[in-house]
Design a protein around this motif. Structure first.
Motif, PDB file in Angstrom:
ATOM      1  N   PRO A 278       0.832  -1.208   0.000  1.00  6.74           N
ATOM      2  CA  PRO A 278       0.000   0.000   0.000  1.00  6.74           C
ATOM      3  C   PRO A 278       0.863   1.254   0.000  1.00  6.74           C
ATOM      4  O   PRO A 278       1.934   1.287   0.613  1.00  6.74           O
ATOM      5  N   LYS A 279       0.426   2.268  -0.732  1.00  8.67           N
ATOM      6  CA  LYS A 279       1.172   3.519  -0.762  1.00  8.67           C
ATOM      7  C   LYS A 279       0.209   4.694  -0.662  1.00  8.67           C
ATOM      8  O   LYS A 279      -0.957   4.604  -1.043  1.00  8.67           O
ATOM      9  N   LEU A 280       0.702   5.792  -0.122  1.00  9.08           N
ATOM     10  CA  LEU A 280      -0.095   6.998   0.016  1.00  9.08           C
ATOM     11  C   LEU A 280      -0.020   7.825  -1.252  1.00  9.08           C
ATOM     12  O   LEU A 280       1.056   8.014  -1.822  1.00  9.08           O
ATOM     13  N   VAL A 281      -1.165   8.322  -1.705  1.00 11.22           N
ATOM     14  CA  VAL A 281      -1.208   9.207  -2.865  1.00 11.22           C
ATOM     15  C   VAL A 281      -2.218  10.311  -2.578  1.00 11.22           C
ATOM     16  O   VAL A 281      -2.938  10.281  -1.570  1.00 11.22           O
ATOM     17  N   ASP A 282      -2.283  11.294  -3.464  1.00 14.48           N
ATOM     18  CA  ASP A 282      -3.268  12.353  -3.330  1.00 14.48           C
ATOM     19  C   ASP A 282      -4.672  11.785  -3.485  1.00 14.48           C
ATOM     20  O   ASP A 282      -4.891  10.819  -4.214  1.00 14.48           O
ATOM     21  N   GLU A 283      -5.652  12.392  -2.818  1.00 14.62           N
ATOM     22  CA  GLU A 283      -7.016  11.859  -2.839  1.00 14.62           C
ATOM     23  C   GLU A 283      -7.639  11.868  -4.226  1.00 14.62           C
ATOM     24  O   GLU A 283      -8.611  11.162  -4.484  1.00 14.62           O
ATOM     25  N   ASN A 284      -7.074  12.662  -5.156  1.00 12.93           N
ATOM     26  CA  ASN A 284      -7.604  12.721  -6.517  1.00 12.93           C
ATOM     27  C   ASN A 284      -6.970  11.687  -7.452  1.00 12.93           C
ATOM     28  O   ASN A 284      -7.248  11.693  -8.644  1.00 12.93           O
ATOM     29  N   HIS A 285      -6.111  10.816  -6.909  1.00 13.52           N
ATOM     30  CA  HIS A 285      -5.474   9.788  -7.719  1.00 13.52           C
ATOM     31  C   HIS A 285      -6.527   8.878  -8.352  1.00 13.52           C
ATOM     32  O   HIS A 285      -7.591   8.638  -7.777  1.00 13.52           O
ATOM     33  N   LEU A 286      -6.233   8.384  -9.574  1.00 15.47           N
ATOM     34  CA  LEU A 286      -7.205   7.601 -10.325  1.00 15.47           C
ATOM     35  C   LEU A 286      -7.516   6.242  -9.697  1.00 15.47           C
ATOM     36  O   LEU A 286      -8.616   5.725  -9.835  1.00 15.47           O
TER      37      LEU A 286
END
Length: 404
Positions: free
Chosen positions: A381-389
């Motif tokens: 699991p990785k953290l990304v921006d909430e708008n990631h696809l």
């Protein structure tokens, strides 16, 4: 194209966000304070990939026709191989699915929105559907592997789309399809917008241009704006960026929700504050590494930062100055024990040697059998921006909420 626009599409993330950077770069260039970016082997490889793609689309060829060809770019010589051909083919096929006459490497005029500015559009065309609708397409090859680029929200391609639309005579279109072809970092990526949305973006760029010309500007660091900014490499770097990075973990956004720990005067990093720091951790680490190298260089040059000095480091790993002679001595003394057990090559190397291609026989039967044995571990699991696809992961317990 050797000339570069002051407000180029490729640098749009910088000048449209950090508007004060434009005048600062002009000043540093005039004073000779900017470090020239020397071409690298990787940038030359990207140039070669663009040239191969251009010739394929212009003359109806396939990348495999260029395998073995030697092409020079930016002072480097590159031999086109099967791997590059295989990477380029899907994007070229996609363009051909939509048009038989793409416009390739076209210099487009952006003056209606950014007076005096221009850019080079990789590939653009209009797809006509008589009685239905017309669609404007822009496809941009990015051969790099280090920084994945998303199509959604891309300012660079929107500027190219405005330019090619203007160059084509402003045809009536129902939609605009923006494509980033990044074969080594995500493959084909798309974003579809309306012509109305594209023109609204053009109006936003007019406002940005007016602010830059009038001097109504601001320094506004961000990951995208700073990534390729020349000021980073100037003597002393960029003070606004340094403040933004170094203050981030030191309660830089006092207006965000926080938790105060009783007995402590500081605020705890939780929620939005914590994500703010985590989101920009790569930028912070990179800047700290740059500062370390700058400080070390100053000490080695005899001008150490106050309180510091340069000393000899720990000894490096041991190695044989004459590897062949060492090997002969070890074989004489130890025989086969002088060698490690044999280990098969990695899957990437196997693919190059075993997988069949248009111009290489390979080992088809072996390759098919090997594919049945290949597996891949699940990604962490990785953290990304909430708008990631990609959809968000859900806690395991939530998966059973609908069960009796």
């Amino acid at each position: 194209m050797s000339a570069h626009a002051r407000l180029s599409p490729s640098a749009c993330d910088r000048w449209s966000t950090c508007t004060a950077s434009v005048a600062l770069i002009d000043k540093l260039q005039a004073g000779g304070e900017l470090v020239d970016r020397d071409a690298s082997e990787w940038s030359a490889e990207g140039t070669v990939a663009h040239e191969v793609r251009e010739m394929c689309l212009d003359f109806g060829l396939d990348p495999q026709h260029f395998v073995g060809a030697t092409i020079s770019a930016d002072g480097f010589t590159y031999v086109v191989d099967d791997e590059m051909a295989e990477h380029l083919q899907p994007g070229i096929d996609w363009v051909r699915e939509h048009t038989g006459n793409p416009h390739v490497e076209i210099r487009v005029d952006l003056s209606p929105w950014l007076p005096g500015q221009f850019g080079t559009c990789d590939t653009g065309w209009v797809e006509y559907w008589p009685g239905f609708f017309n669609a404007l397409y822009v496809s941009d090859l990015k051969y790099g592997v280090g920084v994945p680029v998303d199509a959604v929200g891309t300012k660079q391609l929107r500027l190219y789309a405005l330019g090619i639309w203007h160059w084509l005579g402003r045809p009536p279109v129902e939609k605009v399809v923006l494509n980033i072809d990044q074969p080594r970092a995500g493959g084909m990526k798309y974003w579809e917008i309306s012509l109305e949305d594209l023109l609204a973006f053009g109006e936003e760029m007019k406002v940005v241009y007016a602010k830059i010309v009038s001097g109504d500007v601001e320094f506004k660091p961000s990951s995208k704006a700073c990534r390729w900014c020349e000021v980073r490499k100037a003597p002393g770097g960029c003070p606004p960026r340094d403040r933004w990075l170094m203050e981030m973990a030191a309660d830089a956004c006092a207006d965000l929700p926080n938790t105060v720990i009783p007995g402590y005067e500081r605020q705890n990093l939780v929620g939005e504050r914590r994500w703010l720091v985590v989101q920009h951790a790569p930028d912070i680490r990179a800047r700290l590494a740059e500062l370390h190298e700058e400080s070390l260089r100053a000490a080695l040059d005899g001008n150490p930062d106050p309180g510091s000095k340069a000393v000899a480091g720990d000894l490096g790993d041991r190695y044989f100055k004459d590897a062949k002679k060492a090997e002969a001595l070890l074989v004489q003394a130890l025989g086969e024990k002088a060698f490690k057990p044999k280990q098969i090559i990695g899957i990437t190397e196997i693919e190059k040697l075993v997988k069949p291609g248009k111009r290489k026989q390979g080992h088809p039967e072996t390759w098919e059998q090997l594919l049945t044995l290949v597996d891949r571990a699940s990604g962490k699991p990785k953290l990304v921006d909430e708008n990631h696809l990609k959809p968000a992961l859900t806690p395991l317990a939530d998966e059973f909420d609908d069960l009796d």
